[in-house]
Design a protein around this motif. Structure first.
Motif, short mmCIF file in Angstrom:
data_model
loop_
_atom_site.label_atom_id
_atom_site.label_comp_id
_atom_site.label_asym_id
_atom_site.label_seq_id
_atom_site.Cartn_x
_atom_site.Cartn_y
_atom_site.Cartn_z
N MET A 224 35.96 36.34 38.96
CA MET A 224 36.36 35.33 38.00
C MET A 224 37.86 35.49 37.73
O MET A 224 38.29 36.09 36.74
CB MET A 224 35.55 35.48 36.71
CG MET A 224 34.04 35.36 36.88
SD MET A 224 33.50 33.67 37.24
CE MET A 224 33.28 33.74 39.01
N THR A 225 38.66 34.98 38.65
CA THR A 225 40.10 35.26 38.63
C THR A 225 40.83 34.65 37.43
O THR A 225 41.75 35.27 36.90
CB THR A 225 40.75 34.77 39.93
OG1 THR A 225 40.43 33.38 40.12
CG2 THR A 225 40.21 35.55 41.13
N SER A 226 40.43 33.46 37.01
CA SER A 226 41.12 32.84 35.87
C SER A 226 40.88 33.64 34.59
O SER A 226 41.79 33.82 33.76
CB SER A 226 40.68 31.39 35.69
OG SER A 226 39.30 31.31 35.41
N ALA A 227 39.66 34.13 34.41
CA ALA A 227 39.35 34.95 33.24
C ALA A 227 40.09 36.28 33.30
O ALA A 227 40.57 36.79 32.28
CB ALA A 227 37.85 35.17 33.15
N GLU A 228 40.19 36.85 34.49
CA GLU A 228 40.92 38.10 34.64
C GLU A 228 42.39 37.93 34.25
O GLU A 228 42.96 38.77 33.54
CB GLU A 228 40.81 38.60 36.09
CG GLU A 228 39.42 39.07 36.48
CD GLU A 228 39.31 39.45 37.94
OE1 GLU A 228 38.24 39.93 38.35
OE2 GLU A 228 40.30 39.28 38.69
N GLU A 229 42.99 36.85 34.72
CA GLU A 229 44.40 36.62 34.41
C GLU A 229 44.62 36.41 32.91
O GLU A 229 45.64 36.83 32.35
CB GLU A 229 44.93 35.43 35.20
CG GLU A 229 45.15 35.72 36.68
CD GLU A 229 46.05 36.92 36.89
OE1 GLU A 229 47.13 36.99 36.27
OE2 GLU A 229 45.65 37.83 37.64
N ALA A 230 43.66 35.75 32.27
CA ALA A 230 43.79 35.53 30.83
C ALA A 230 43.72 36.85 30.05
O ALA A 230 44.36 37.00 29.01
CB ALA A 230 42.70 34.58 30.35
N LEU A 231 42.96 37.80 30.57
CA LEU A 231 42.81 39.09 29.88
C LEU A 231 43.98 40.02 30.14
O LEU A 231 44.30 40.86 29.29
CB LEU A 231 41.52 39.78 30.35
CG LEU A 231 40.20 39.20 29.84
CD1 LEU A 231 39.04 39.84 30.56
CD2 LEU A 231 40.08 39.40 28.32
N ARG A 232 44.64 39.87 31.28
CA ARG A 232 45.71 40.79 31.63
C ARG A 232 46.84 40.75 30.60
O ARG A 232 47.44 39.71 30.36
CB ARG A 232 46.25 40.46 33.02
CG ARG A 232 47.05 41.59 33.66
CD ARG A 232 47.58 41.18 35.03
NE ARG A 232 46.54 40.58 35.85
CZ ARG A 232 45.67 41.25 36.58
NH1 ARG A 232 45.72 42.57 36.59
NH2 ARG A 232 44.75 40.62 37.30
N GLY A 233 47.11 41.87 29.98
CA GLY A 233 48.16 41.97 28.98
C GLY A 233 47.75 41.53 27.58
O GLY A 233 48.55 41.63 26.64
#
Length: 281
Positions: A224-233
């Motif tokens: 789930m790449t979009s969710a991962e990017e939202a969580l990063r940072g």
């Protein structure tokens, strides 16, 4: 039912296995633990000319667990790793292993067999994708090559392995944070109707190395790449988690089958992701 007739070979060296695969190709299958292949043969869903048994090759049954991860030969037994005192050095590994079928089956099942079989509802392929793992393939013609888990799984029980190649080892890198493996099954020991592998670390108060993988929802484990990017940072709080959950709902397009509808799988996947994110905080 009983399987169709086939020739059987139990070579004692890796070179013998690779030679057989090169000569027989698509008409050969490799048997490791046999927990998936034997039922397939009995149902006559496969009709190989040759079954190659690799259990007599000791180098394929070796494995090493360390703080860097798990490096497992194809014949490494699932239960042996599950019961290893250092299994928790690889976050998420024990949780994935202990949810595979039943102890009696895990005593025969192998790490390499589960990965090579590539069932989209299986725990180990999903964990391998979530941890950015890799698979080593060997053949007489091409020697040794390493394939990332993301490139290895291409569809339901389909992989990047060529007909003359053998899965010789599998690498599960240790995630820098904690990892949760959650699934919904109709009965204990069944394949997952829906499952998720979720992990992240905390660095300077912010989320780092987020990883969210769903399984049992499509033809292969899905990041789930979009969710991962939202969580990063982001801060590890309910607002960040909820944003990621909504992105999972929007990103995933689950398959429907006799066990569950697409919408059921969508909602359960999102709920499991939320539960895992909160549990790891």
């Amino acid at each position: 039912m009983k399987p169709p007739s086939f020739d059987y070979a139990a070579p004692e060296t890796l070179d013998e296995v690779l030679d057989l695969l090169e000569r027989v190709g698509d008409d050969a299958v490799v048997i490791a633990g046999g927990q998936s292949l034997v039922p397939i043969l009995n149902l006559r869903l496969a009709r190989p000319e040759l079954v190659i048994d690799i259990r007599l090759i000791p180098e394929l049954a070796t494995y090493e667990i360390s703080e860097k991860g798990l490096l497992a030969g194809a014949m490494t037994r699932v239960l042996e790793v599950e019961e290893h005192p250092d299994v928790d050095q690889v976050p998420g590994l024990h949780a994935a292993l202990c949810q595979i079928a039943h102890p009696q089956i895990r005593s025969r099942s192998t790490i390499g067999g589960s990965v090579a079989h590539a069932d989209p509802a299986a725990e180990l392929p999903a964990l391998l994708v979530a941890l950015d793992g890799s698979i080593v393939l060997r053949s007489m013609a091409r020697g040794e090559r390493t394939v990332s888990a993301d490139d290895f799984f291409s569809g339901p029980m389909m992989t990047a392995r060529e007909s003359d190649e053998l899965v010789s080892s599998v690498s599960f890198p240790a995630h820098p944070g904690q990892v949760a493996v959650l699934e919904v099954v109709k009965r204990p020991g069944d394949f997952a109707t829906v499952g998720v592998v979720v992990g992240y670390a905390i660095s300077d108060g912010a989320i780092s190395s987020p990883s969210i993988t769903a399984f049992g929802v499509g033809g292969r484990p899905m990041r789930m790449t979009s969710a991962e990017e939202a969580l990063r940072g982001a801060s590890p709080c309910s607002e960040s988690f909820q944003e990621a959950v909504e992105l999972v709902r929007g990103e995933i397009a689950p398959l429907a089958d006799a066990h569950a509808s697409s919408e059921y799988r969508r909602q359960v996947t999102a709920n499991l992701v939320e539960r895992a994110l909160v549990a790891l905080s």
